[in-house]
Design a protein around this motif. Structure first.
Motif, PDB file in Angstrom:
ATOM      1  N   VAL A 188      -8.438  -3.352  -9.692  1.00 25.86           N
ATOM      2  CA  VAL A 188      -8.084  -1.693  -9.914  1.00 25.86           C
ATOM      3  C   VAL A 188      -7.048  -1.436  -9.034  1.00 25.86           C
ATOM      4  O   VAL A 188      -5.483  -0.955  -9.291  1.00 25.86           O
ATOM      5  N   ALA A 189      -6.405  -1.635  -8.105  1.00 23.61           N
ATOM      6  CA  ALA A 189      -5.511  -0.798  -7.148  1.00 23.61           C
ATOM      7  C   ALA A 189      -4.107  -2.340  -7.627  1.00 23.61           C
ATOM      8  O   ALA A 189      -3.104  -1.411  -7.142  1.00 23.61           O
ATOM      9  N   LEU A 190      -4.276  -3.345  -7.425  1.00 21.80           N
ATOM     10  CA  LEU A 190      -3.113  -4.553  -7.484  1.00 21.80           C
ATOM     11  C   LEU A 190      -2.587  -4.533  -9.277  1.00 21.80           C
ATOM     12  O   LEU A 190      -1.190  -4.281  -9.131  1.00 21.80           O
ATOM     13  N   ILE A 191      -3.550  -3.480 -10.049  1.00 21.15           N
ATOM     14  CA  ILE A 191      -2.634  -3.464 -11.401  1.00 21.15           C
ATOM     15  C   ILE A 191      -2.157  -2.187 -11.052  1.00 21.15           C
ATOM     16  O   ILE A 191      -1.053  -1.718 -12.134  1.00 21.15           O
ATOM     17  N   THR A 192      -2.739  -1.174 -10.549  1.00 26.45           N
ATOM     18  CA  THR A 192      -2.245   0.172 -10.093  1.00 26.45           C
ATOM     19  C   THR A 192      -0.934  -0.063  -9.656  1.00 26.45           C
ATOM     20  O   THR A 192       0.451   0.885  -9.938  1.00 26.45           O
ATOM     21  N   LEU A 193      -0.786  -0.861  -8.871  1.00 29.09           N
ATOM     22  CA  LEU A 193       0.581  -1.011  -7.608  1.00 29.09           C
ATOM     23  C   LEU A 193       1.677  -2.015  -8.605  1.00 29.09           C
ATOM     24  O   LEU A 193       2.653  -0.573  -8.440  1.00 29.09           O
ATOM     25  N   CYS A 194       1.694  -2.661  -9.497  1.00 34.48           N
ATOM     26  CA  CYS A 194       2.284  -3.462 -10.601  1.00 34.48           C
ATOM     27  C   CYS A 194       3.049  -2.208 -10.982  1.00 34.48           C
ATOM     28  O   CYS A 194       4.004  -1.835 -11.454  1.00 34.48           O
ATOM     29  N   LEU A 195       1.782  -0.931 -11.806  1.00 33.49           N
ATOM     30  CA  LEU A 195       2.242  -0.542 -12.773  1.00 33.49           C
ATOM     31  C   LEU A 195       2.731   0.708 -12.076  1.00 33.49           C
ATOM     32  O   LEU A 195       3.946   0.867 -13.015  1.00 33.49           O
ATOM     33  N   MET A 196       2.799   0.939 -11.321  1.00 28.77           N
ATOM     34  CA  MET A 196       2.935   1.944 -10.485  1.00 28.77           C
ATOM     35  C   MET A 196       4.643   1.715  -9.889  1.00 28.77           C
ATOM     36  O   MET A 196       5.259   3.083  -9.919  1.00 28.77           O
ATOM     37  N   THR A 197       4.904   0.847  -9.077  1.00 29.94           N
ATOM     38  CA  THR A 197       5.824   0.473  -8.461  1.00 29.94           C
ATOM     39  C   THR A 197       6.638  -0.683  -9.215  1.00 29.94           C
ATOM     40  O   THR A 197       7.529  -0.283  -8.498  1.00 29.94           O
ATOM     41  N   GLY A 198       6.406  -0.268 -10.340  1.00 31.03           N
ATOM     42  CA  GLY A 198       6.945  -1.906 -10.726  1.00 31.03           C
ATOM     43  C   GLY A 198       7.438  -3.309  -9.832  1.00 31.03           C
ATOM     44  O   GLY A 198       8.685  -4.388 -10.263  1.00 31.03           O
ATOM     45  N   GLN A 199       6.471  -3.710  -9.144  1.00 28.53           N
ATOM     46  CA  GLN A 199       6.331  -4.672  -8.072  1.00 28.53           C
ATOM     47  C   GLN A 199       5.793  -5.738  -9.068  1.00 28.53           C
ATOM     48  O   GLN A 199       4.962  -5.094  -9.707  1.00 28.53           O
ATOM     49  N   ALA A 200       6.196  -7.370  -8.457  1.00 30.16           N
ATOM     50  CA  ALA A 200       5.524  -8.382  -8.870  1.00 30.16           C
ATOM     51  C   ALA A 200       4.052  -8.147  -7.854  1.00 30.16           C
ATOM     52  O   ALA A 200       3.938  -7.781  -6.860  1.00 30.16           O
ATOM     53  N   ALA A 201       2.637  -8.912  -8.696  1.00 36.07           N
ATOM     54  CA  ALA A 201       2.018  -9.314  -8.404  1.00 36.07           C
ATOM     55  C   ALA A 201       1.727 -10.348  -6.826  1.00 36.07           C
ATOM     56  O   ALA A 201       1.566  -9.300  -5.728  1.00 36.07           O
ATOM     57  N   THR A 202       2.618 -11.192  -7.125  1.00 33.93           N
ATOM     58  CA  THR A 202       2.875 -11.453  -5.159  1.00 33.93           C
ATOM     59  C   THR A 202       3.146 -10.305  -4.688  1.00 33.93           C
ATOM     60  O   THR A 202       2.924  -9.926  -3.385  1.00 33.93           O
ATOM     61  N   ASP A 203       4.380  -9.306  -4.601  1.00 36.29           N
ATOM     62  CA  ASP A 203       4.986  -8.404  -3.711  1.00 36.29           C
ATOM     63  C   ASP A 203       3.930  -7.326  -3.256  1.00 36.29           C
ATOM     64  O   ASP A 203       4.138  -6.962  -2.165  1.00 36.29           O
ATOM     65  N   ALA A 204       2.840  -7.309  -3.884  1.00 33.06           N
ATOM     66  CA  ALA A 204       2.478  -6.171  -4.560  1.00 33.06           C
ATOM     67  C   ALA A 204       1.501  -6.180  -3.014  1.00 33.06           C
ATOM     68  O   ALA A 204       0.932  -5.354  -2.650  1.00 33.06           O
ATOM     69  N   MET A 205       0.807  -6.827  -3.237  1.00 33.74           N
ATOM     70  CA  MET A 205       0.040  -8.131  -2.375  1.00 33.74           C
ATOM     71  C   MET A 205       0.881  -7.212  -0.996  1.00 33.74           C
ATOM     72  O   MET A 205      -0.511  -7.582   0.532  1.00 33.74           O
ATOM     73  N   SER A 206       1.771  -6.987  -0.477  1.00 30.74           N
ATOM     74  CA  SER A 206       1.992  -7.263   1.138  1.00 30.74           C
ATOM     75  C   SER A 206       2.355  -5.476   1.368  1.00 30.74           C
ATOM     76  O   SER A 206       2.808  -5.157   2.350  1.00 30.74           O
ATOM     77  N   THR A 207       1.194  -4.800  -0.041  1.00 31.95           N
ATOM     78  CA  THR A 207       1.630  -3.584   0.293  1.00 31.95           C
ATOM     79  C   THR A 207       1.309  -2.977   1.392  1.00 31.95           C
ATOM     80  O   THR A 207      -0.207  -3.679   2.179  1.00 31.95           O
ATOM     81  N   ARG A 208       1.466  -1.887   2.059  1.00 32.69           N
ATOM     82  CA  ARG A 208       1.132  -1.725   3.342  1.00 32.69           C
ATOM     83  C   ARG A 208       0.754   0.583   3.831  1.00 32.69           C
ATOM     84  O   ARG A 208       1.044   0.346   2.529  1.00 32.69           O
ATOM     85  N   VAL A 209      -0.591   0.620   4.594  1.00 38.53           N
ATOM     86  CA  VAL A 209      -1.279   2.153   4.750  1.00 38.53           C
ATOM     87  C   VAL A 209      -0.644   2.445   5.771  1.00 38.53           C
ATOM     88  O   VAL A 209      -0.956   1.946   6.639  1.00 38.53           O
ATOM     89  N   CYS A 210       0.254   3.863   5.268  1.00 38.62           N
ATOM     90  CA  CYS A 210       0.402   4.386   6.377  1.00 38.62           C
ATOM     91  C   CYS A 210      -0.651   6.148   6.698  1.00 38.62           C
ATOM     92  O   CYS A 210      -0.427   6.291   5.318  1.00 38.62           O
ATOM     93  N   ARG A 211      -0.867   6.087   8.303  1.00 40.17           N
ATOM     94  CA  ARG A 211      -1.601   7.934   7.291  1.00 40.17           C
ATOM     95  C   ARG A 211      -0.261   8.520   7.659  1.00 40.17           C
ATOM     96  O   ARG A 211      -0.776   9.748   6.665  1.00 40.17           O
ATOM     97  N   ASP A 212       0.639   8.504   8.260  1.00 38.66           N
ATOM     98  CA  ASP A 212       1.742   9.680   7.704  1.00 38.66           C
ATOM     99  C   ASP A 212       3.035   9.045   7.395  1.00 38.66           C
ATOM    100  O   ASP A 212       3.290   8.321   7.949  1.00 38.66           O
ATOM    101  N   VAL A 213       4.364   9.935   7.283  1.00 31.68           N
ATOM    102  CA  VAL A 213       5.121   9.691   7.032  1.00 31.68           C
ATOM    103  C   VAL A 213       5.819   9.485   7.894  1.00 31.68           C
ATOM    104  O   VAL A 213       6.877   8.682   8.397  1.00 31.68           O
ATOM    105  N   VAL A 214       5.999   9.424   9.752  1.00 30.44           N
ATOM    106  CA  VAL A 214       6.643   9.527  10.932  1.00 30.44           C
ATOM    107  C   VAL A 214       5.732   8.068  11.310  1.00 30.44           C
ATOM    108  O   VAL A 214       6.690   7.499  11.753  1.00 30.44           O
TER     109      VAL A 214
END
Length: 774
Positions: free
Chosen positions: A337-363
């Protein structure tokens, strides 16, 4: 601590991941090399190199460095290390070599991760040519160890996304077909291609042969690609479409320094080269074989949905079905679900979306993030990415920082509440796995979430009789942006994806603000069928940073340039003390007129701009511009003249007639071109970029084509449709000619919109029509 105890305490999983020899030969160097690589491998975010493994590696490296003395001289017992354990030799070499910068270390980290993926395939028995893959890995590691600083400069700023790096290496090989680039870049491109699953064998494929080096560069080779899987990549080649560029390499470099994009340097002939053996006994001829091959690539591209003419966008029903499936299906895998959402939300390819990172804050975001990686920020529900830049984008000259508009390295967008709901479970898992400020969203085998997403999509298709694919989903945002805003460059800046037809020169020139991109993005997402509300994003809109081309001249700097040019004309007019003062005035007046014309028509800095007076339609205030020569003059365009430009050209017409009559009286011949300079002896001098730059050096020591970088963004900010801006700039590929027989561009609306925007800019920077000699 003894060497034996240090080796005995080494983690076997770490040894397998990094491809190290069991006896850990060169242990001290090995520890130093691993310590230098760990930060870069962490940024890559490879699932098989998770945080626990890297933390154990870091702990062992610190222990080995503290317990072992510094080694000198050759490493004992290192025989056959480079051939049998190439990654081990590469890591040791990183510590033994001085001056290894970020680019070299990032490239080495990508090689380590790719080697592990290749070894995994070998261990699983899924390779057809094991010796070929082993030799490719050995050659890639050897090329890195032997790489000089000059060879390292061939590589772009190495991204931490392997797919983006592979595309950059392909671009180098496609644009510079020299043996030097092939031997340096080729082995690494082949290694990454197999690690990503883009090629079945490292010893076969479209790059197995190269054309010999020559004075001229082949600017583009477009390969036919065929695959049975609509979401799969393509490997086999039917024919090559080769554009021969009749410009030597040194002249290409000069054009880049002038601010021209790579696409605009392409001249000459287009050749179709069939790759299949002809069968004369069946009546085949070279011409027919080319047509057959061309038809084959069209069919294959449609079958893989790479042309916008086939399922170019999801229907409203498909949007609704997809959104409900990822939001209401409680049994679906959270990663799918997260991978499909990222493809739809960001326009990324699925292989690129696998490199998504999570940050707690903008800093916690990197200062210079990779354009191929998306960063999700949980504190304010936004997603960020580095700003996409074309492979040949020009950078700001060192002496121009104060006159060029600064650009931000990244851009952030708000996340719709429904998208956040689909990502929430995966986000909580990612934050729970690591205490670090930045962590990967997906943890595990890179193929697993993609396979799960494909299974989920297949279930939706069976249940709802739809034809969804990951490729169609990832193109949805791009299509929505183009549909609502009509500009390919802005869609590329938001999604980080190139148009289906290939890179456009408009991406090279475009410049805009983050607030404009955010508004375009929100408008596109809100057009989805279900109600898409966003979290509060006023802070993002208030930032107003600028992104895009680094060669966009600031408006105050352009206003000062206009003032300096007008002052030079005034001084030449009042200093009428010598017999040849009229020559000095003519040169200053011609420079002013040319610069006014460049900054109001988007004319490229070429030889003899406005070649003849017949190019100007005085009655309708139009000019025909042909500044990109080709075999069929296919990029000639019609541009409306703003009021100051039209008046100035009328004044220059009268001034030119007076100068021509004066030259004839003193026995000098005037050229046929509309603009010309005069030497001190009253000889006509042709207007060329080098002569214009020399005469403007006192007030404008910058690339002459900065006018196009300014106009592209400024006209678009005036809400002129993207296709009209491209028609004004001359940015189109074959088959997209706005003045062609089947074009749907409204010339009256085009003239009104462009004329209004350019005229507004003319008054903002205070261009004025000045009278000359008459």
């Amino acid at each position: 601590m003894s060497l034996v105890s240090i080796i005995a305490g080494f983690d076997e999983e770490v040894r397998a991941r990094f491809g190290l020899r069991p006896d850990l030969v060169g242990t001290r160097y090995l520890a130093e090399g691993l310590q230098a690589l760990i930060p870069h491998i962490e940024k890559i975010g490879a699932p098989r190199f998770g945080s626990p493994l890297l933390e154990r590696t870091q702990a062992w490296s610190n222990l080995a460095r503290g317990g072992l003395p510094v080694q000198t001289g050759p490493i004992p017992g290192s025989n056959r290390l480079k051939g049998d354990w190439p990654v081990h030799a590469l890591i040791v070499d990183l510590a033994r070599s001085d001056g290894r910068g970020r680019k070299s270390l990032a490239l080495a980290a990508q090689i380590v991760v790719a080697s592990d993926l290749i070894q995994c395939k070998i261990d699983q028995g899924s390779v057809k040519n094991r010796s070929g893959f082993v030799s490719t890995r050995v050659l890639a590691c050897r090329r890195h160890r032997q790489m000089t600083r000059r060879e390292l400069d061939l590589f772009p700023d190495v991204p931490y996304c392997m797919m983006s790096l592979h595309r950059a290496l392909e671009a180098i090989l496609d644009n510079d077909l020299t043996q030097e680039h092939e031997s340096t870049v080729g082995p690494m491109e082949r290694m990454f291609a197999y690690a990503l699953g883009l090629r079945d064998s490292p010893l076969r494929g479209p790059r197995q042969t190269r054309r010999p080096d020559s004075t001229f560069a082949a600017a583009r080779v477009v390969r036919s690609q065929g695959s049975q899987d609509p979401d799969g990549e393509i490997h086999e080649t039917e024919f090559a479409l080769i554009t021969e560029c009749a410009i030597p390499h040194d002249e290409l470099e000069d054009q880049r320094r002038l601010g021209l994009s790579g696409e605009e340097s392409e001249l000459g002939v287009t050749l179709l080269q069939p790759k299949r053996t002809l069968r004369p006994e069946k009546g085949e001829a070279p011409g027919l074989a080319t047509l057959y091959s061309r038809s084959a690539i069209k069919h294959q591209q449609k079958a893989t949905q790479r042309l916008p003419s086939r399922w170019d966008s999801l229907s409203s029903f498909e949007h609704t079905v997809l959104l409900r499936a990822i939001l209401e299906n409680r049994e679906a895998s959270p990663d799918a679900v997260a991978l499909i959402t990222l493809c739809l939300m960001t326009g990324q390819a699925a292989t690129d979306a696998m490199s998504t990172r999570v940050c707690r804050d903008v800093v916690d975001l990197p200062k210079d993030p990779d354009a191929g990686v998306v960063y999700l920020v949980t504190a304010n529900a936004t997603w960020h990415r580095g700003v996409f830049r074309p492979a040949e984008a020009g950078s700001a000259p060192a002496n121009a920082a104060r006159v060029l508009a600064p650009v931000a390295p990244s851009v952030g967008f708000p996340i719709a509440k429904r998208f956040w709901q689909a990502l929430e479970l995966s986000l909580s898992r990612a934050l729970g796995r690591s205490e670090q400020l930045e962590s990967p969203l997906f943890d595990g085998d890179i193929a697993s979430p993609i396979d799960q997403a494909k299974h989920l999509i297949a279930a939706i298709n069976r249940r709802q009789n739809t034809r969804l694919t990951l490729l169609r989903i990832q193109h949805t945002l791009y299509q929505l942006l183009v549909e609502h805003e009509g500009d390919l460059a802005e869609a590329c800046l938001v999604t980080g994806q190139l148009p289906p037809t290939g890179q456009s020169a408009s991406i090279f020139y475009h410049h805009t603000t983050t607030s404009i991109l955010i508004r375009r993005y929100i408008k596109a997402v809100e057009s989805l069928p279900l109600e898409m509300e966003f979290f509060r994003h006023e802070r993002l809109l208030g930032q107003g940073s600028e992104v895009g081309s680094e060669l966009r001249l600031a408006i105050p700097a352009l206003r000062r340039l206009v003032k300096d040019l007008m002052e030079s004309v005034r001084l030449a007019q009042i200093n009428w003390t010598t017999a040849d003062a009229w020559i000095e005035f003519h040169n200053a007046y011609t420079s002013y007129t040319i610069m006014l014309m460049l900054f109001t028509t988007g004319y490229r800095a070429v030889q003899d701009p406005i070649a003849t007076e017949a190019d100007i339609d005085w009655d309708n205030r139009l000019v025909v511009i042909n500044d990109k020569a080709g075999g069929r003059e296919g990029h000639s365009r019609i541009v409306p003249l703003a009021q100051p430009c039209w008046q100035q050209l009328e004044h220059y017409q009268r001034h030119r007639r007076f100068v021509v009559e004066t030259l004839s009286m003193i026995g000098r011949q005037a050229p046929a071109s509309f603009f010309f300079f005069l030497t001190d002896s009253a000889q006509a001098e042709q207007v060329r970029p080098v002569t214009l730059a020399r005469r403007l050096k006192y007030c404008f020591d910058l690339p002459l084509n900065l006018n196009r970088h300014l106009l592209r963004g400024y006209i678009r900010e005036a809400d002129v449709p993207g296709e009209a801006v491209d028609a004004f700039m001359g940015h189109w590929m074959d088959g997209q000619n706005p003045w062609g027989r089947y074009s749907s561009l409204d010339p009256l609306n085009y003239r009104a919109a462009i004329g209004r925007a350019v005229e507004q800019l003319s008054y903002v920077v205070q261009w004025r029509a000045l009278e000359g000699l008459s």
